[in-house]
Enzyme design. Sequence first.
Site, PDB file in Angstrom:
ATOM      1  N   VAL A 100       0.841  -1.205   0.000  1.00  0.00           N
ATOM      2  CA  VAL A 100       0.000   0.000   0.000  1.00  0.00           C
ATOM      3  C   VAL A 100       0.877   1.257   0.000  1.00  0.00           C
ATOM      4  O   VAL A 100       2.054   1.195   0.335  1.00  0.00           O
ATOM      5  CB  VAL A 100      -0.970   0.046   1.224  1.00  0.00           C
ATOM      6  CG1 VAL A 100      -2.011  -1.046   1.121  1.00  0.00           C
ATOM      7  CG2 VAL A 100      -0.206  -0.030   2.520  1.00  0.00           C
ATOM      8  N   GLY A 103       2.278   3.353  -4.901  1.00  0.00           N
ATOM      9  CA  GLY A 103       2.052   3.566  -6.336  1.00  0.00           C
ATOM     10  C   GLY A 103       1.858   2.283  -7.117  1.00  0.00           C
ATOM     11  O   GLY A 103       2.091   2.247  -8.324  1.00  0.00           O
ATOM     12  N   ALA A 108      -7.052   0.264  -6.306  1.00  0.00           N
ATOM     13  CA  ALA A 108      -7.792  -0.014  -7.553  1.00  0.00           C
ATOM     14  C   ALA A 108      -7.961  -1.520  -7.758  1.00  0.00           C
ATOM     15  O   ALA A 108      -9.019  -1.987  -8.177  1.00  0.00           O
ATOM     16  CB  ALA A 108      -7.059   0.606  -8.747  1.00  0.00           C
ATOM     17  N   ASP A 150      -5.050   3.865 -12.952  1.00  0.00           N
ATOM     18  CA  ASP A 150      -4.883   2.676 -12.102  1.00  0.00           C
ATOM     19  C   ASP A 150      -6.008   1.669 -12.328  1.00  0.00           C
ATOM     20  O   ASP A 150      -5.762   0.487 -12.564  1.00  0.00           O
ATOM     21  CB  ASP A 150      -4.862   3.075 -10.608  1.00  0.00           C
ATOM     22  CG  ASP A 150      -3.570   3.751 -10.221  1.00  0.00           C
ATOM     23  OD1 ASP A 150      -2.848   4.210 -11.114  1.00  0.00           O
ATOM     24  OD2 ASP A 150      -3.282   3.837  -9.010  1.00  0.00           O
TER      25      ASP A 150
HETATM   26  C1  MEV Z   1      -0.597   7.733  -9.205  1.00  0.00           C
HETATM   27  O1  MEV Z   1      -0.390   6.328  -9.315  1.00  0.00           O
HETATM   28  C2  MEV Z   1      -0.404   8.417 -10.518  1.00  0.00           C
HETATM   29  C3  MEV Z   1      -0.734   9.892 -10.558  1.00  0.00           C
HETATM   30  O2  MEV Z   1      -0.545  10.316 -11.914  1.00  0.00           O
HETATM   31  C4  MEV Z   1      -2.145  10.172 -10.119  1.00  0.00           C
HETATM   32  C5  MEV Z   1      -3.191   9.663 -11.090  1.00  0.00           C
HETATM   33  O3  MEV Z   1      -2.891   9.384 -12.252  1.00  0.00           O
HETATM   34  O4  MEV Z   1      -4.353   9.593 -10.663  1.00  0.00           O
HETATM   35  C6  MEV Z   1       0.220  10.703  -9.693  1.00  0.00           C
END
Ligand code: MEV
Length: 312
Positions: A100, A103, A108, A150
């Site tokens: 978690v 990224g 999702a 995501d």
């Molecule tokens: C997050 O994984 C990626 C960002 O571009 C946010 C998004 O796309 O919603 C920072």
Amino acid sequence: MISVNVPGKIILFGEHAVVYGRPAIAIPVHNIQAKVTISPIKSADEGSIYLDAPNVNISAWLHDLTEGQPLREAIQLTLNALNIHEFPAFQIKISSTIPVASGMGSSAAVSVALIRAVSIHLGNPLSIEQQSAYAFEVEKLHHGTPSGIDNNVVAHEKPIFYTRGEQPQIFIPGERMVFVIADTGIASQTAQAVEGVRERWVSDEDYYEAIFDQISELTVLAKRAINTGDNSTLGSLMNQNQVLLKALGVSSPEIEKLVQCAQSAGADGSKLSGAGQGGNIIALVPPSNETEVSNELKKAGATRIIVAEVSA
Ligand code: MEV
């Protein structure tokens, strides 16, 4: 019993710029997954659902969770979409090996797995596009103003070229690609990082729009390099994307250290991935160099290494 697994994800190009309408590229990471299993409960009332999600310390009846709670919302959206409100009671067990706040699409993937499993269990599987669309609604509860990348990449389980508000383009690389993903050990808070970029953008729109345009150009070139299997060009584009992410203010000393380390250890290219300010870096490596780069990253302080592969 129904059992559904949905992979994690990693962004290769275009994070943050994708929130401002530029394209981005993401791939699924199949060796980390969210898992949802559904089984009947014979002794409970019609229409009741019990939720068991030990990772987030939830063990409760659905109606006892507060409204707007993301797991409850994902299930509710599915029931409403199917227009089914009477069914024999069932239990949902949720677990995940996706880290978690790093990224890697954990929220999702859990939402898509839930929506998919509940709709299959109720005998009316929602399409991948619907699963992604409802998971997007839940992503808004987690992250405020997500781009939608995501939910799309984890629902499709394939590499995607994505522009906000459009259907994702699914593509197949021309050459096998191997990535080493290394965690800085510092939590990456997407909503906070996105809000930080928003504040800087508001204070100097022209400057940040110009950076987003440059990221967009790199992303388009990256798609071409992936299609033709040109990993050396792809690596160089990743390095250039990292310079621009730093200019956006979402890098950190820990990220820079791992990015440099991967490059010195023989990666074709490396950059942060996702919201930044912590979280993961991703390095494209020649397959023969995977172990060497992974070991050097561990020595440089990476708290977790995940290897992701996309086949041609
Ligand atoms: C997050 O994984 C990626 C960002 O571009 C946010 C998004 O796309 O919603 C920072």
